[in-house]
Design an enzyme around this catalytic site. Structure first.
Site, PDB file in Angstrom:
ATOM      1  N   ASP A 234      50.683  34.144  41.529  1.00 41.75           N
ATOM      2  CA  ASP A 234      50.111  34.472  40.235  1.00 41.75           C
ATOM      3  C   ASP A 234      50.778  33.529  39.227  1.00 41.75           C
ATOM      4  OD1 ASP A 234      48.722  35.513  38.126  1.00 41.75           O
ATOM      5  OD2 ASP A 234      49.106  37.609  38.614  1.00 41.75           O
TER       6      ASP A 234
HETATM    7  C1  BGC Z   1      46.675  37.226  36.084  1.00 45.00           C
HETATM    8  C2  BGC Z   1      45.803  36.718  37.224  1.00 45.00           C
HETATM    9  C3  BGC Z   1      45.058  35.483  36.772  1.00 45.00           C
HETATM   10  C4  BGC Z   1      46.068  34.435  36.294  1.00 45.00           C
HETATM   11  C5  BGC Z   1      45.422  33.146  35.838  1.00 45.00           C
HETATM   12  C6  BGC Z   1      47.547  36.136  35.509  1.00 45.00           C
HETATM   13  O1  BGC Z   1      48.184  36.556  34.353  1.00 45.00           O
HETATM   14  O2  BGC Z   1      47.495  38.279  36.561  1.00 45.00           O
HETATM   15  O3  BGC Z   1      44.890  37.715  37.616  1.00 45.00           O
HETATM   16  O4  BGC Z   1      44.276  34.992  37.830  1.00 45.00           O
HETATM   17  O5  BGC Z   1      46.803  34.967  35.212  1.00 45.00           O
HETATM   18  O6  BGC Z   1      44.732  33.345  34.641  1.00 45.00           O
END
Ligand code: BGC
Length: 829
Positions: A234
């Protein structure tokens, strides 16, 4: 560790990828395992590898530029999709996502999000399918197979235990092994078995270990499940070099700066032998394999043609209606005919009131946000559908929300005299490096500001224009963002401030819900005022955000409510559209209350008191408390239904389509003591309810208003044959039955099969979902329904044997219409 052989790619293709990895230097290889930018994996000409583009996500394909200039399809949010209980509907939507991804040059979609609704207060429940692992798993499989059949990768996220948002970067989810296996890992296992090409490792820890360096990445994902795709972190979740570098994580995002790339840390760790080069090779092989699958490596097979996006509005409209969930449908007090569907021939006027009547929310907040090309509000949709036959009146009733609202871009004129706000990117000597006019008041930049305008050369951003107030009185004008801001009104500096969040705040919060700075300005309707927000660029950050906020001198809430109530009293039908917003339902925080925000409950009660034909539409991405449900004629949950909101709603209210939704989670009657908390205690979140998530916990029944699986339609049904059960030749069982639609309208029957094992020697929920099938049947028609029950659905995890086993006990399967319906039971022999 040996390099895994994938189950799907032809051997020659695999051998070629191995050769490509072998020809790269350590430096070339480590360059590939941190993102090249916020959204991309680097190209490597020596390997014939082209840039691979990733994008969120679950509510639509955002694309690389995250604003109104690159609109995206805004699909029904995942909870709305799950409410269809229909694998085919999910496959249709995933096919649209593939087409929109291709249109935007996106190769890897960061969806589906398949954590569970462990608590009704989970802030991201709108982005997740269900509280149930089987329903989540079925829809995941359908999503993955559909989108990937067009050569666009699905990413199963967030692996695992990210079922709530409080302290998500540091929280330690304490989950016992059996619960992990049977509940939270189960949808991931199904998604991997369906062939998913990517999995995202979550921010949180599980049982003491951060997920980006968790032993499960190797032991469970790679070794046990034979997952051959990439594990991507993530965003900003990597926090170590050797531990995460050795753990089975393949890609650190975002880049170009990550703990792996900073000071060539991973390269050095490989040279020192702290991270085995074979592990680096495995990561690169997986990245090349992904690139080959999505067509970004020389010689990759061309993928199948995507669906025509011209079909999108009709599909979005149908699926949103299929997810709308009717919880209550009676007549006005003392009558027995349900109010829905509305018969326009007998209606002269409709009052549409409530804060979500226009524009309405189509999606929740956070990284899943997309900008649709258009949005049909409930007001527009209903107005258009009743045409001139019925008088439609509107009053908002009230606004809610604690933040100062975003400015309306249409109330501004830029320097070029066009409606919108102007932006100027200024160098430190004051010279202008770039300019543009935008039809938006919210600007975020992830990386470069414009093609050719790099962050490094820009000192200040100025945003603004001539504001034309529509009212006379005291306005509040200002901005939201992080860092140094000035607010200039008619050339005068009225505020100079540094906006910041406490150090411990989730780093994404600065993008999602940044702090605000406002000044009071007396304005006269129609008299232009120049508003400029000046922001100094922070070069230590990768992103910038400037939001222009304008709060009008609005009428008092009492007056707004009075007006709405009066309109409702004067109309034949009152439709109250209530809900939440992106401030309440968003990534990075859980909900503090399940009640409708502001004075919406009061609005509903007052409208219902003056009009017995009151229909409440709940426009929210998760349950809210409905203490007035028995006092209104109908309650319909629209969820966050995507850009076709108003059209789908009109179809359902007027009976063009049946509300096809069934609750994908238990709908609470109160915030009860048995609902699991999302608040960690001393850093740990104990999943002490174990297997008893949602409806599986009988103690939650008194706290539940409508059960999991519940939803009303517009027709009636008979089971005319069965159910019967037969053993499937490949293992498992089939439950089969014939249903008859005994009504006068087409309708949808959702057969839900619940299992139980009353004599089991192991702890189990009283009943649990084991299979599902949704069918549409014409008026007076029949349908044979066959529901597959794989053996796994009756098995339990045996920690001693480290395997799923089928207990030697008698199982029962009940075909029911919701989790509380006894249904018709057959015995498994
Ligand atoms: C979120 C993810 C997301 C990523 C990229 C993170 O803060 O938890 O679900 O894909 O950001 O935007």
């Amino acid at each position: 560790m040996s390099i895994t052989a994938p189950s799907t790619a032809p051997a020659s293709e695999e051998a070629k990828l191995h050769d490509l990895v072998a020809a790269l230097t350590v430096e070339q290889k480590t360059r590939l395992v941190t993102g090249a930018s916020f959204w991309t994996i680097a190209a490597e000409p020596d390997a014939g590898l082209r840039t691979v583009v990733m994008s969120d996500g679950p509510a639509g394909v955002r694309g690389q530029r995250w604003d109104e200039r690159d609109p995206s399809l805004n699909i029904p949010t995942p909870i709305a999709l799950a409410a269809t209980w229909d694998e085919a509907a999910v496959a249709d939507i995933a096919a649209l996502l593939a087409a929109d991804a291709r249109r935007q040059g996106v190769h890897v979609l960061l969806a589906p999000a398949i954590n569970l609704h462990r608590s009704p207060a989970g802030g991201r429940n709108f982005e997740y399918f269900s509280e149930d692992p089987v329903l989540t798993g079925l829809l995941t499989v359908s999503f993955v197979k559909s989108i990937q059949s067009y050569g666009v990768a699905a990413t199963l996220k967030h692996f695992v235990g990210n079922d709530s948002e409080t302290d998500r970067f540091v929280v330690d989810a304490q989950i016992d092994e059996r619960t992990l296996r049977e509940v939270y890992l189960a949808p991931f296992e199904e998604g991997v078995a369906a062939g998913a090409w990517a999995v995202m490792a979550a921010y949180n820890l599980v049982n003491g270990q951060p997920m980006t360096e968790h032993p499960m990445l190797n032991a469970v994902l790679r070794d046990e499940w034979q997952f051959d795709g990439i594990v991507v972190s993530d965003w900003y979740a990597v926090r170590s070099v050797v531990e995460s570098g050795s753990a089975g994580l393949d890609l650190a995002m975002p880049g170009p700066e990550s703990p792996w790339s900073r000071n060539a840390a991973l390269t050095n760790a490989v040279y020192r032998g702290d991270v085995a080069e074979s592990e680096l090779d495995e990561k690169v092989l997986r990245i090349l394999r992904l690139a080959s699958r999505v067509g970004q490596i020389d010689g990759a097979a061309p993928s199948r043609e995507v669906v025509d996006l011209a079909a999108a509005p009709a599909i979005l409209r149908r699926v949103a209606a299929d997810g709308m969930t009717l919880l209550h449908n009676t007549g006005p007090k003392g009558t027995s005919t349900p109010i829905l569907p509305l018969d326009t021939a007998r209606i002269g006027s409709i009052a549409i009131v409530g804060p979500a009547a226009t524009p309405g929310r189509t999606l929740g907040g956070g990284s899943a946000t997309v900008y649709p090309e258009y949005l049909i509000s409930p007001l527009e949709g209903i107005r258009e559908a009743v045409d001139t036959e019925v008088d439609v009146h509107h009053a908002r009733g009230l606004r809610f929300g604690t933040r100062h609202p975003l400015a309306e871009w249409s109330e501004f004129r830029a320097d070029d005299d066009n409606p919108g706000l102007g932006i100027r990117f200024l160098r430190s000597d004051g010279s202008v490096a770039g300019e543009e006019t935008r039809r938006n008041a919210l600007f975020k930049w992830l990386g470069a500001f414009q093609p050719g305008v790099e962050r490094a050369e820009i000192a200040t951003i100025e945003v603004g224009g001539r504001f034309v107030p529509s009212e006379t009185g005291p306005y509040l004008i200002g901005c939201s963002g992080m860092g140094e801001f000035k607010v200039l009104i008619d050339g005068m500096e009225r505020l100079a401030t540094t906006l910041a969040l406490p150090d411990s705040t989730d780093p994404i919060e600065g993008l999602i819900r940044p702090p605000q700075g406002m000044v009071a300005v007396d304005l006269v309707a129609g008299q232009e005022t120049e508003v400029i927000i000046s922001h100094r660029v922070d070069h230590s950050a990768l992103t910038s955000k400037v939001e222009v906020n304008v709060a009008p001198p609005s009428a008092t809430e009492d007056a707004e409510i009075d007006k709405a109530v009066q309109l409702a009293a004067e109309s034949d039908i009152a439709i109250v559209v209530v809900g939440t917003d992106a401030e309440i339902e968003t990534e990075s925080m859980d909900r503090a209350s399940l009640s409708l925000p502001g004075r919406q409950d009061e609005l509903v009660r007052r409208v219902a008191a003056v009009n017995p034909r009151t229909i409440v539409v709940i426009n929210a991405g998760a349950p809210v408390l409905t203490p007035w449900a028995a006092d209104v004629a109908a309650v319909l949950v629209s969820w966050f239904p995507g850009q076709e909101f108003g059209n789908s709603l009109a179809d359902v209210l007027l009976g063009q389509r049946e509300p096809g939704g069934r609750l994908p989670l238990s709908w609470p009657a109160s915030w009860g003591e048995h609902q699991p908390s999302t608040l960690p205690v001393e850093g740990a979140l104990h999943y002490s309810e174990g297997l008893l998530v949602g409806y599986r916990d009988p103690a939650r029944q008194p706290e539940t208003q409508f059960p999991f699986g519940f939803g009303l339609g517009y027709t009636s049904w008979d089971v005319v044959d069965g159910p019967t059960i037969v053993r499937a030749s490949g293992g498992g069982w089939y439950v089969s039955m014939v249903v008859r639609n005994t009504g006068t309208r087409a309708g949808k029957y959702v057969a839900q099969v619940y299992a139980s094992a009353p004599e089991s020697a192991v702890e189990r929920p009283a009943r649990w979902l084991a299979g599902v099938r949704a069918v549409e049947v014409p008026a007076a028609g029949h349908a044979r329904i066959t529901i597959s029950i794989p053996e796994r659905r009756l098995q339990h995890w045996d920690a001693e044997k480290q395997a799923f086993i089928l207990e030697d006990t008698s199982f029962r399967l009940s075909v029911a219409t919701d989790a509380w319906d006894e249904g018709i039971t057959v015995h498994v022999s």
